[in-house]
Design a protein around this motif. Structure first.
Motif, PDB file in Angstrom:
ATOM      1  N   UNK A 211       0.824  -1.214   0.000  1.00 23.76           N
ATOM      2  CA  UNK A 211       0.000   0.000   0.000  1.00 23.76           C
ATOM      3  C   UNK A 211       0.858   1.265   0.000  1.00 23.76           C
ATOM      4  N   UNK A 212       1.794   1.332   0.949  1.00 24.90           N
ATOM      5  CA  UNK A 212       2.567   2.577   1.121  1.00 24.90           C
ATOM      6  C   UNK A 212       3.349   2.888  -0.165  1.00 24.90           C
ATOM      7  N   UNK A 213       3.939   1.838  -0.766  1.00 22.41           N
ATOM      8  CA  UNK A 213       4.748   2.059  -1.978  1.00 22.41           C
ATOM      9  C   UNK A 213       3.869   2.481  -3.162  1.00 22.41           C
ATOM     10  N   UNK A 214       2.703   1.834  -3.279  1.00 24.16           N
ATOM     11  CA  UNK A 214       1.795   2.184  -4.391  1.00 24.16           C
ATOM     12  C   UNK A 214       1.300   3.619  -4.203  1.00 24.16           C
ATOM     13  N   UNK A 215       0.939   3.944  -2.969  1.00 19.17           N
ATOM     14  CA  UNK A 215       0.441   5.299  -2.707  1.00 19.17           C
ATOM     15  C   UNK A 215       1.529   6.341  -3.017  1.00 19.17           C
ATOM     16  N   UNK A 216       2.732   6.120  -2.456  1.00 22.84           N
ATOM     17  CA  UNK A 216       3.816   7.101  -2.651  1.00 22.84           C
ATOM     18  C   UNK A 216       4.122   7.288  -4.136  1.00 22.84           C
ATOM     19  N   UNK A 217       4.117   6.180  -4.886  1.00 22.30           N
ATOM     20  CA  UNK A 217       4.419   6.285  -6.324  1.00 22.30           C
ATOM     21  C   UNK A 217       3.285   7.003  -7.053  1.00 22.30           C
TER      22      UNK A 217
ATOM     23  N   UNK B 102      16.044   4.207 -14.429  1.00 19.79           N
ATOM     24  CA  UNK B 102      15.301   5.191 -15.231  1.00 19.79           C
ATOM     25  C   UNK B 102      14.764   4.500 -16.495  1.00 19.79           C
ATOM     26  N   UNK B 103      13.583   4.889 -16.921  1.00 23.49           N
ATOM     27  CA  UNK B 103      12.896   4.345 -18.113  1.00 23.49           C
ATOM     28  C   UNK B 103      12.247   2.986 -17.887  1.00 23.49           C
ATOM     29  N   UNK B 104      12.409   2.418 -16.677  1.00 25.73           N
ATOM     30  CA  UNK B 104      11.769   1.118 -16.407  1.00 25.73           C
ATOM     31  C   UNK B 104      10.261   1.299 -16.323  1.00 25.73           C
ATOM     32  N   UNK B 105       9.546   0.255 -16.739  1.00 21.53           N
ATOM     33  CA  UNK B 105       8.092   0.205 -16.587  1.00 21.53           C
ATOM     34  C   UNK B 105       7.777  -0.310 -15.186  1.00 21.53           C
ATOM     35  N   UNK B 106       6.888   0.346 -14.456  1.00 19.21           N
ATOM     36  CA  UNK B 106       6.534  -0.096 -13.106  1.00 19.21           C
ATOM     37  C   UNK B 106       5.018  -0.213 -13.005  1.00 19.21           C
ATOM     38  N   UNK B 107       4.536  -1.367 -12.573  1.00 18.38           N
ATOM     39  CA  UNK B 107       3.093  -1.516 -12.343  1.00 18.38           C
ATOM     40  C   UNK B 107       2.802  -1.172 -10.890  1.00 18.38           C
ATOM     41  N   UNK B 108       1.863  -0.272 -10.682  1.00 16.19           N
ATOM     42  CA  UNK B 108       1.419   0.051  -9.322  1.00 16.19           C
ATOM     43  C   UNK B 108       0.180  -0.807  -9.079  1.00 16.19           C
ATOM     44  N   UNK B 109       0.337  -1.832  -8.262  1.00 16.61           N
ATOM     45  CA  UNK B 109      -0.715  -2.843  -8.119  1.00 16.61           C
ATOM     46  C   UNK B 109      -1.770  -2.421  -7.087  1.00 16.61           C
ATOM     47  N   UNK B 110      -2.725  -1.665  -7.545  1.00 23.76           N
ATOM     48  CA  UNK B 110      -3.806  -1.184  -6.679  1.00 23.76           C
ATOM     49  C   UNK B 110      -4.529  -2.356  -6.003  1.00 23.76           C
TER      50      UNK B 110
ATOM     51  N   UNK C 173      -4.969   8.353  -7.224  1.00 23.39           N
ATOM     52  CA  UNK C 173      -4.799   9.450  -6.272  1.00 23.39           C
ATOM     53  C   UNK C 173      -3.879  10.473  -6.895  1.00 23.39           C
ATOM     54  N   UNK C 174      -3.876  11.690  -6.361  1.00 22.99           N
ATOM     55  CA  UNK C 174      -2.970  12.711  -6.899  1.00 22.99           C
ATOM     56  C   UNK C 174      -3.488  13.244  -8.224  1.00 22.99           C
ATOM     57  N   UNK C 175      -2.530  13.556  -9.080  1.00 21.27           N
ATOM     58  CA  UNK C 175      -2.820  14.246 -10.340  1.00 21.27           C
ATOM     59  C   UNK C 175      -3.874  13.558 -11.212  1.00 21.27           C
ATOM     60  N   UNK C 176      -3.771  12.234 -11.306  1.00 22.83           N
ATOM     61  CA  UNK C 176      -4.637  11.481 -12.223  1.00 22.83           C
ATOM     62  C   UNK C 176      -5.850  10.877 -11.524  1.00 22.83           C
ATOM     63  N   UNK C 177      -6.125  11.325 -10.290  1.00 21.07           N
ATOM     64  CA  UNK C 177      -7.265  10.704  -9.585  1.00 21.07           C
ATOM     65  C   UNK C 177      -8.485  10.741 -10.500  1.00 21.07           C
TER      66      UNK C 177
END
Ligand code: HEM
Length: 392
Positions: free
Chosen positions: A41-47, A300-308, A338-342
């Motif tokens: 949770x914390x990592x997904x939220x922070x990202x 840098x440039x890596x693809x990261x999935x934020x697993x909600x 959350x954030x910009x794209x909420x």
């Protein structure tokens, strides 16, 4: 343990995989599909809130190729300042007043669909209700004429469908998408000459200042892309939320009875349905710099999935996360981002689901979903049911 967003088996039940990832590989690496994944949770939220590091500009689903992103100038795939400009403009169409004005329309639609099935004693809740209502609502907002709505819905379904274990867009999805683009170009050509009181006309007319302070309008292509995004975002996810709602409330009849007796509890229950089974299970990002987390450096440039989907079940954040509890307080709803794209449509999605459950429970307070007949959709990051047979 492997995480493959394109595996049909994974779609059936991603939660054991998520638990393993949170406990053993909080920064997971998939070499074959070339991505990292964050599951706590914390990592997904922070990202999610750090848009300067985690960019959306190369697309937010794994299979999208940057060339396609250029062809689809949608707000979801933008960073500031382009995102800021577009978001400011389209937010005019999502004011609380505009959304609240839709409540009587949503209620009348819900009543109509339910009146058609109530005497039957059984239905397929997704096909007879959940898939029908959201496309009507979003089409009303966008201005898609009644006669075209089924086609738009079927094309959106086809555009999101993915084949088993294939990390790419099938030909059928690309063809459906091209057809949607053609459809919306025709619609805006019509609205340029015959403006109406709908979002398409509003977007064609609206002006917003660019960074140089010069007022400009959206290009036709930007309007088409936005209409296309809305028909997918406004349709697919709410359909999944409604299907998830009846399956969960059928599994937990004591909680459903509480909602029937006290409809005022429905909004909290909706938040819990969203937490328990988020319709959008992940958002992808691209790293703008190296990031080190839990002993792993993602370049840098890596693809990261934020697993909600995983974050919402993190035992580090939620007490008994695998228990469905419609009384739970979910103060932050990660299922809408959350954030910009909420999610721009969060209040509309909440309104549609509240009204749908109020009207369903008023007519059919006792029901049971036949889980042996459940069928799932197979989309990249959208999880939910294509079919949910139910009787009462
Ligand atoms: C249960 C229903 C819904 C769910 C779970 C959902 C989920 C989400 C999520 C997770 C995001 C953020 C994606 C990211 O950060 O990459 C998002 C963005 C968005 N959603 Fe929704 N959504 C729902 C309903 C709707 C509806 C009804 C609409 C339109 C009427 C809508 C329109 C949008 C738009 C335009 C964005 C992009 C916002 C931006 O990039 O600034 N969504 N949604």
């Amino acid at each position: 343990m492997e995480l493959s967003p394109f595996s049909y088996e994974f779609h059936e039940n991603p939660y054991p995989t998520y638990k393993w990832l949170r406990d053993h590989a909080p920064v997971y690496r998939n070499d074959e599909l070339d991505f990292y994944a964050l599951s706590r949770y914390r990592d997904v939220f922070d990202a999610t809130v750090d848009h300067e590091t985690y960019s959306s500009a190369k697309g937010t689903v794994l299979e999208i190729d940057p060339k396609m992103v250029e062809m689809f100038p949608i707000i979801l795939f933008m960073d500031p300042p382009r995102h800021t400009r577009l978001r400011k403009l389209v937010s005019h169409a999502f004011t609380p007043r505009r959304i609240a004005a839709l409540e009587p329309i949503i209620r009348a639609l819900a009543q109509d669909y339910l009146d058609r099935i109530v005497e039957r004693g059984s239905c397929d809740f997704v096909r007879d209700f959940g898939a029908l209502l959201p496309i009507e609502v979003i089409s009303t907002l966008v201005g898609v004429p009644t006669g075209d709505r089924t086609t738009v819905r079927e094309l959106t379904d086809a555009a999101l469908h993915r084949e088993p274990d294939r990390p790419e867009f099938p030909e059928s999805a690309l063809a459906a998408n091209s057809e949607l683009v053609r459809y919306f170009f025709d619609l805006i050509a019509d609205r340029r000459t015959h403006p109406r009181d709908d979002m398409t006309s509003l977007l064609l007319e609206a002006e917003v200042e660019n960074e140089q302070g010069v007022k400009e309008r959206l290009t036709d292509f930007e309007v088409v892309a936005f209409c296309n995004l809305l028909s997918a975002a406004g349709n697919e996810t709410v359909t999944k939320l409604l299907g998830n709602a009846v399956v969960l409330l059928s599994r937990h009849p004591e909680q459903r009875r509480k909602l029937v007796a006290q409809p005022g509890r429905i909004p909290d229950a909706v938040e819990e349905i969203l937490r328990y089974w988020p319709p959008a299970q992940y958002s992808a990002r691209t790293l703008m710099r190296d990031v080190s987390l839990h002993g792993v450096t993602m370049p840098r440039d890596a693809r990261v999935l934020l697993l909600t989907g995983s974050a919402c079940r993190d035992e580090r954040e939620f007490a008994e996360p695998d228990v469905f509890d419609s009384d739970r307080r979910n103060d932050i709803q990660l299922a809408f981002g959350y954030g910009l794209h909420r999610c721009l449509g969060a209040s509309l999605a909440r309104l549609e689901s509240r009204v749908s459950l109020e009207e369903l429970h008023a007519r059919i307070p006792e029901y049971e979903v036949d889980e042996s007949g459940l069928e799932r959709v197979h989309m990249s990051n959208v999880h939910g049911f294509a079919s949910a047979p139910m009787r009462w």
